[in-house]
Design an enzyme around this catalytic site. Sequence first.
Site, PDB file in Angstrom:
ATOM      1  N   HIS A 188      26.557  91.183  64.509  1.00  0.00           N
ATOM      2  CA  HIS A 188      27.861  91.717  64.326  1.00  0.00           C
ATOM      3  C   HIS A 188      28.271  92.752  65.834  1.00  0.00           C
ATOM      4  O   HIS A 188      28.804  92.833  66.372  1.00  0.00           O
ATOM      5  CB  HIS A 188      28.059  92.618  63.235  1.00  0.00           C
ATOM      6  CG  HIS A 188      28.086  91.755  62.113  1.00  0.00           C
ATOM      7  ND1 HIS A 188      27.062  91.140  61.208  1.00  0.00           N
ATOM      8  CD2 HIS A 188      29.340  91.475  61.371  1.00  0.00           C
ATOM      9  CE1 HIS A 188      27.640  90.635  60.149  1.00  0.00           C
ATOM     10  NE2 HIS A 188      28.900  90.906  60.117  1.00  0.00           N
ATOM     11  N   HIS A 193      37.065  88.897  54.125  1.00  0.00           N
ATOM     12  CA  HIS A 193      35.692  88.585  54.320  1.00  0.00           C
ATOM     13  C   HIS A 193      35.129  87.862  53.013  1.00  0.00           C
ATOM     14  O   HIS A 193      33.956  88.237  52.499  1.00  0.00           O
ATOM     15  CB  HIS A 193      34.872  89.775  54.821  1.00  0.00           C
ATOM     16  CG  HIS A 193      35.235  90.184  56.034  1.00  0.00           C
ATOM     17  ND1 HIS A 193      34.668  89.856  57.323  1.00  0.00           N
ATOM     18  CD2 HIS A 193      36.199  90.942  56.381  1.00  0.00           C
ATOM     19  CE1 HIS A 193      35.187  90.424  58.067  1.00  0.00           C
ATOM     20  NE2 HIS A 193      36.081  91.244  57.861  1.00  0.00           N
ATOM     21  N   ASP A 231      35.097  86.110  61.483  1.00  0.00           N
ATOM     22  CA  ASP A 231      34.804  87.800  61.756  1.00  0.00           C
ATOM     23  C   ASP A 231      35.577  87.968  63.301  1.00  0.00           C
ATOM     24  O   ASP A 231      34.946  87.359  64.099  1.00  0.00           O
ATOM     25  CB  ASP A 231      33.380  88.163  62.017  1.00  0.00           C
ATOM     26  CG  ASP A 231      32.695  88.482  60.432  1.00  0.00           C
ATOM     27  OD1 ASP A 231      33.672  88.302  59.519  1.00  0.00           O
ATOM     28  OD2 ASP A 231      31.710  89.187  60.382  1.00  0.00           O
ATOM     29  N   HIS A 241      36.471  93.744  63.469  1.00  0.00           N
ATOM     30  CA  HIS A 241      35.636  94.110  62.528  1.00  0.00           C
ATOM     31  C   HIS A 241      34.319  95.013  62.541  1.00  0.00           C
ATOM     32  O   HIS A 241      34.112  95.966  61.731  1.00  0.00           O
ATOM     33  CB  HIS A 241      34.959  92.804  61.974  1.00  0.00           C
ATOM     34  CG  HIS A 241      33.921  92.801  60.605  1.00  0.00           C
ATOM     35  ND1 HIS A 241      34.570  93.337  59.716  1.00  0.00           N
ATOM     36  CD2 HIS A 241      32.639  92.367  60.443  1.00  0.00           C
ATOM     37  CE1 HIS A 241      33.421  93.283  58.580  1.00  0.00           C
ATOM     38  NE2 HIS A 241      32.401  92.484  58.986  1.00  0.00           N
ATOM     39  N   HIS A 292      34.281  82.246  56.012  1.00  0.00           N
ATOM     40  CA  HIS A 292      35.456  83.221  56.820  1.00  0.00           C
ATOM     41  C   HIS A 292      35.069  83.314  58.287  1.00  0.00           C
ATOM     42  O   HIS A 292      33.701  83.294  58.649  1.00  0.00           O
ATOM     43  CB  HIS A 292      35.457  84.300  55.916  1.00  0.00           C
ATOM     44  CG  HIS A 292      34.400  85.586  56.022  1.00  0.00           C
ATOM     45  ND1 HIS A 292      33.307  85.232  55.161  1.00  0.00           N
ATOM     46  CD2 HIS A 292      34.243  86.550  56.773  1.00  0.00           C
ATOM     47  CE1 HIS A 292      32.538  86.144  55.352  1.00  0.00           C
ATOM     48  NE2 HIS A 292      33.037  87.026  56.162  1.00  0.00           N
ATOM     49  N   TRP A 334      52.485  76.806  41.128  1.00  0.00           N
ATOM     50  CA  TRP A 334      51.912  77.882  42.118  1.00  0.00           C
ATOM     51  C   TRP A 334      51.348  78.843  42.033  1.00  0.00           C
ATOM     52  O   TRP A 334      51.445  79.288  40.629  1.00  0.00           O
ATOM     53  CB  TRP A 334      53.024  77.963  43.370  1.00  0.00           C
ATOM     54  CG  TRP A 334      54.258  78.462  42.793  1.00  0.00           C
ATOM     55  CD1 TRP A 334      54.582  78.648  41.416  1.00  0.00           C
ATOM     56  CD2 TRP A 334      55.311  79.160  43.853  1.00  0.00           C
ATOM     57  NE1 TRP A 334      55.981  79.357  41.425  1.00  0.00           N
ATOM     58  CE2 TRP A 334      56.354  79.716  42.801  1.00  0.00           C
ATOM     59  CE3 TRP A 334      55.554  79.704  44.839  1.00  0.00           C
ATOM     60  CZ2 TRP A 334      57.457  80.461  42.925  1.00  0.00           C
ATOM     61  CZ3 TRP A 334      56.486  80.289  45.228  1.00  0.00           C
ATOM     62  CH2 TRP A 334      57.616  80.791  44.466  1.00  0.00           C
ATOM     63  N   ASN A 335      50.501  79.471  42.663  1.00  0.00           N
ATOM     64  CA  ASN A 335      49.700  80.694  42.494  1.00  0.00           C
ATOM     65  C   ASN A 335      49.795  81.777  43.450  1.00  0.00           C
ATOM     66  O   ASN A 335      50.109  81.692  44.501  1.00  0.00           O
ATOM     67  CB  ASN A 335      47.970  80.367  42.375  1.00  0.00           C
ATOM     68  CG  ASN A 335      47.871  79.291  41.463  1.00  0.00           C
ATOM     69  OD1 ASN A 335      48.065  79.383  40.155  1.00  0.00           O
ATOM     70  ND2 ASN A 335      47.333  78.154  41.995  1.00  0.00           N
TER      71      ASN A 335
HETATM   72 MN    MN Z   1      32.447  88.902  57.611  1.00  0.00          MN
END
Ligand code: MN
Length: 260
Positions: free
Chosen positions: A209, A69, A75, A79, A73, A61-62
Amino acid sequence: MSILANLAHALAERSVRVVDLTHTLSPNFPAIVLQTELGQAAPFRTEEISRYDERGSGWYWNNFTCSEHTGTHFDAPVHWISGRYLPNNATDSIPVEDMMGPACVIDCSKESVLDADFLLTKDFLLRWESEHGQIPERSWVLMRTDWSKKVSDPVAYQNFDEEGQHTPGPSVDAMQFLVFERKVLGFGTETIGTDAGQAFHLRPPHPAHDLLHGAGRYGLQCLNNLDQLPPTGAFIFCAPLKIEQGSGSPLRVLGLVESR
Ligand code: MN
């Protein structure tokens, strides 16, 4: 048969295919870069905890770190400052019904090859509608540019020069049309932002946005394999991680497509 039993049957016999619209999260994936005086998003990094060794003999595992972002991904409205005071504006409070929907795929790939600063306009969307029908309410509109194919070359994917970044995106009138007239759930791109690289020149700046998040709608970035979706008829799932007051998150985006 019920709708869900029909779907399970169609998935089993592959008359409905699942297309992965996601890039692999890796330290090499290009991260968004802002002007040097501004805060910066962290790229994806992993740290091994154990790998069947003295740190844990039976397991691998990590730990990982990244910004909200990073990679493919989501938004959330919070944001952007335009969505700051909306209710249910963060990854832990967005209605789960909004994290899926029909997809309209707008093919701008030829235009984007010819012009890295190509802007998707309302006129372009109206021409798309004359061929494929009106964009339904609560759709996810995905701007296909084939920009995802550049991802193995981070310099070409970022496409910076002394004027800043040159990547395609939507115009102001396109976003006004999608948000206020078509009432879409969200807008997705193959580039690092939902907005064009040069969108700070537009008024309002960064219209995707500003307008999406101001209206409580959502963005998807760094999408992959949009060339495997039909213009209409696909259905996507895009649920972000349930981060408390999260502004976004890396996620797995899946598209269901009927074979014809
Ligand atoms: Mn973004």
